[in-house]
Design a protein around this motif. Sequence first.
Motif, PDB file in Angstrom:
ATOM      1  N   UNK A   1     -50.336   6.222   1.221  1.00 50.04           N
ATOM      2  CA  UNK A   1     -51.521   5.521   1.709  1.00 50.04           C
ATOM      3  C   UNK A   1     -51.530   5.498   3.235  1.00 50.04           C
ATOM      4  N   UNK A   2     -52.674   5.842   3.814  1.00 49.41           N
ATOM      5  CA  UNK A   2     -52.913   5.676   5.242  1.00 49.41           C
ATOM      6  C   UNK A   2     -53.886   4.520   5.419  1.00 49.41           C
ATOM      7  N   UNK A   3     -53.484   3.517   6.196  1.00 47.63           N
ATOM      8  CA  UNK A   3     -54.341   2.357   6.465  1.00 47.63           C
ATOM      9  C   UNK A   3     -54.601   2.280   7.961  1.00 47.63           C
ATOM     10  N   UNK A   4     -55.864   2.126   8.324  1.00 46.50           N
ATOM     11  CA  UNK A   4     -56.253   2.133   9.742  1.00 46.50           C
ATOM     12  C   UNK A   4     -57.122   0.916  10.038  1.00 46.50           C
ATOM     13  N   UNK A   5     -56.760   0.190  11.094  1.00 45.07           N
ATOM     14  CA  UNK A   5     -57.550  -0.953  11.564  1.00 45.07           C
ATOM     15  C   UNK A   5     -58.437  -0.512  12.716  1.00 45.07           C
ATOM     16  N   UNK A   6     -59.640  -1.088  12.775  1.00 42.55           N
ATOM     17  CA  UNK A   6     -60.545  -0.781  13.880  1.00 42.55           C
ATOM     18  C   UNK A   6     -61.393  -1.998  14.213  1.00 42.55           C
ATOM     19  N   UNK A   7     -61.710  -2.134  15.492  1.00 43.08           N
ATOM     20  CA  UNK A   7     -62.579  -3.219  15.915  1.00 43.08           C
ATOM     21  C   UNK A   7     -64.007  -3.032  15.409  1.00 43.08           C
ATOM     22  N   UNK A   8     -64.368  -1.786  15.040  1.00 41.55           N
ATOM     23  CA  UNK A   8     -65.714  -1.549  14.541  1.00 41.55           C
ATOM     24  C   UNK A   8     -65.722  -0.320  13.643  1.00 41.55           C
ATOM     25  N   UNK A   9     -66.821  -0.157  12.918  1.00 44.24           N
ATOM     26  CA  UNK A   9     -66.951   0.972  12.000  1.00 44.24           C
ATOM     27  C   UNK A   9     -67.121   2.267  12.795  1.00 44.24           C
TER      28      UNK A   9
ATOM     29  N   UNK B   1     -61.707 -13.798  11.656  1.00 41.34           N
ATOM     30  CA  UNK B   1     -61.153 -15.149  11.620  1.00 41.34           C
ATOM     31  C   UNK B   1     -60.950 -15.617  10.179  1.00 41.34           C
ATOM     32  N   UNK B   2     -59.982 -16.502   9.950  1.00 38.52           N
ATOM     33  CA  UNK B   2     -59.728 -16.969   8.594  1.00 38.52           C
ATOM     34  C   UNK B   2     -60.855 -17.793   7.988  1.00 38.52           C
ATOM     35  N   UNK B   3     -61.746 -18.350   8.826  1.00 38.05           N
ATOM     36  CA  UNK B   3     -62.862 -19.145   8.311  1.00 38.05           C
ATOM     37  C   UNK B   3     -64.105 -18.303   8.041  1.00 38.05           C
ATOM     38  N   UNK B   4     -63.946 -16.959   8.108  1.00 40.13           N
ATOM     39  CA  UNK B   4     -65.049 -16.016   7.858  1.00 40.13           C
ATOM     40  C   UNK B   4     -66.158 -16.101   8.897  1.00 40.13           C
ATOM     41  N   UNK B   5     -65.916 -16.771  10.005  1.00 43.04           N
ATOM     42  CA  UNK B   5     -66.883 -16.816  11.087  1.00 43.04           C
ATOM     43  C   UNK B   5     -66.503 -15.798  12.142  1.00 43.04           C
ATOM     44  N   UNK B   6     -67.417 -15.571  13.058  1.00 43.49           N
ATOM     45  CA  UNK B   6     -67.127 -14.650  14.148  1.00 43.49           C
ATOM     46  C   UNK B   6     -67.358 -13.206  13.748  1.00 43.49           C
ATOM     47  N   UNK B   7     -66.711 -12.296  14.464  1.00 45.23           N
ATOM     48  CA  UNK B   7     -66.953 -10.878  14.288  1.00 45.23           C
ATOM     49  C   UNK B   7     -66.315 -10.294  13.042  1.00 45.23           C
ATOM     50  N   UNK B   8     -66.665  -9.041  12.789  1.00 45.37           N
ATOM     51  CA  UNK B   8     -66.134  -8.297  11.650  1.00 45.37           C
ATOM     52  C   UNK B   8     -65.331  -7.097  12.164  1.00 45.37           C
ATOM     53  N   UNK B   9     -64.287  -6.768  11.454  1.00 48.73           N
ATOM     54  CA  UNK B   9     -63.491  -5.587  11.750  1.00 48.73           C
ATOM     55  C   UNK B   9     -63.552  -4.627  10.570  1.00 48.73           C
ATOM     56  N   UNK B  10     -63.152  -3.398  10.818  1.00 45.22           N
ATOM     57  CA  UNK B  10     -63.222  -2.348   9.792  1.00 45.22           C
ATOM     58  C   UNK B  10     -61.815  -1.870   9.452  1.00 45.22           C
ATOM     59  N   UNK B  11     -61.589  -1.658   8.155  1.00 42.79           N
ATOM     60  CA  UNK B  11     -60.314  -1.175   7.672  1.00 42.79           C
ATOM     61  C   UNK B  11     -60.574   0.040   6.770  1.00 42.79           C
ATOM     62  N   UNK B  12     -59.817   1.094   7.026  1.00 47.46           N
ATOM     63  CA  UNK B  12     -59.845   2.255   6.118  1.00 47.46           C
ATOM     64  C   UNK B  12     -58.555   2.264   5.312  1.00 47.46           C
ATOM     65  N   UNK B  13     -58.671   2.352   3.998  1.00 45.37           N
ATOM     66  CA  UNK B  13     -57.531   2.542   3.113  1.00 45.37           C
ATOM     67  C   UNK B  13     -57.730   3.919   2.471  1.00 45.37           C
ATOM     68  N   UNK B  14     -56.904   4.863   2.872  1.00 45.53           N
ATOM     69  CA  UNK B  14     -57.117   6.258   2.483  1.00 45.53           C
ATOM     70  C   UNK B  14     -55.886   6.771   1.738  1.00 45.53           C
ATOM     71  N   UNK B  15     -56.069   7.163   0.505  1.00 40.65           N
ATOM     72  CA  UNK B  15     -54.969   7.738  -0.281  1.00 40.65           C
ATOM     73  C   UNK B  15     -55.011   9.256  -0.122  1.00 40.65           C
ATOM     74  N   UNK B  16     -53.831   9.829  -0.045  1.00 40.93           N
ATOM     75  CA  UNK B  16     -53.733  11.279   0.147  1.00 40.93           C
ATOM     76  C   UNK B  16     -53.934  11.990  -1.176  1.00 40.93           C
ATOM     77  N   UNK B  17     -54.784  13.035  -1.147  1.00 41.07           N
ATOM     78  CA  UNK B  17     -55.015  13.825  -2.367  1.00 41.07           C
ATOM     79  C   UNK B  17     -53.890  14.822  -2.562  1.00 41.07           C
TER      80      UNK B  17
END
Length: 224
Positions: A177-185, A208-224
């Motif tokens: 699994x490759x997991x990537x964090x990003x500030x935006x899509x 944020x833990x209260x679901x307020x504020x900005x959103x971040x993007x995460x890719x979860x990519x499994x190798x074929x």
Amino acid sequence: MIPWKQLDVAPTPDGKNEVILLRRGQEFSIRVDGQELMNSRMFSSEKVLAKLACNLISHRRGAKVVIGGLGMGFTLASALNHLESDARVIQVELLPAMVQWHDAFLGHLCDHAVTDQRVEIVTQDIIPFLNNGNQYFDAIILDVDNGPEGLTQTGNNNLYNKAGLGMLKGRLAPGGVLAVWSAKDCAPFTQRLKLAGFDPKVHTVSARPNNKGGKHTIWIATAR
């Protein structure tokens, strides 16, 4: 309002800027060139990043995980919470000062995850670390810079281009699994993952833990 207090400063790896650690009450901030890279009040997406990746491989005996980017340790702590006792986690951090800050200032934020017996700390750029070894990982988790776009270190582009993704895929064990964090899509990055032989899923997660504020993007990519 309580003013920010500068705790320490260190040069960026390229020597062009400074990384500054600040504190205001119980809140911590790490900034480069006036831009906030991370804040101790915004950690939910980092925890989800590690949780989604590690849940897919935690059943493997002696699961081996590498994390690029220590930051405030939220990703590392979450990975440890979702891995078994026989797992091994290599935490790669480019900036030695970041590791030192955990000893002096930040360790309590992540339950002192860097001292866990399953963890090995490597102070090196993640790219040569992966290129120079013959190790294979069940998961590669990248919490580096601001993601595929908005980089503060231009060299990190080499992680997210065609060649970089090919290198990352080559360091994954079968079904890894490759997991990537990003500030935006970044739609072009999703397409590059597909062309590189991954099956990516894109997650939009609250910062944020209260679901307020900005959103971040995460890719979860499994190798074929």
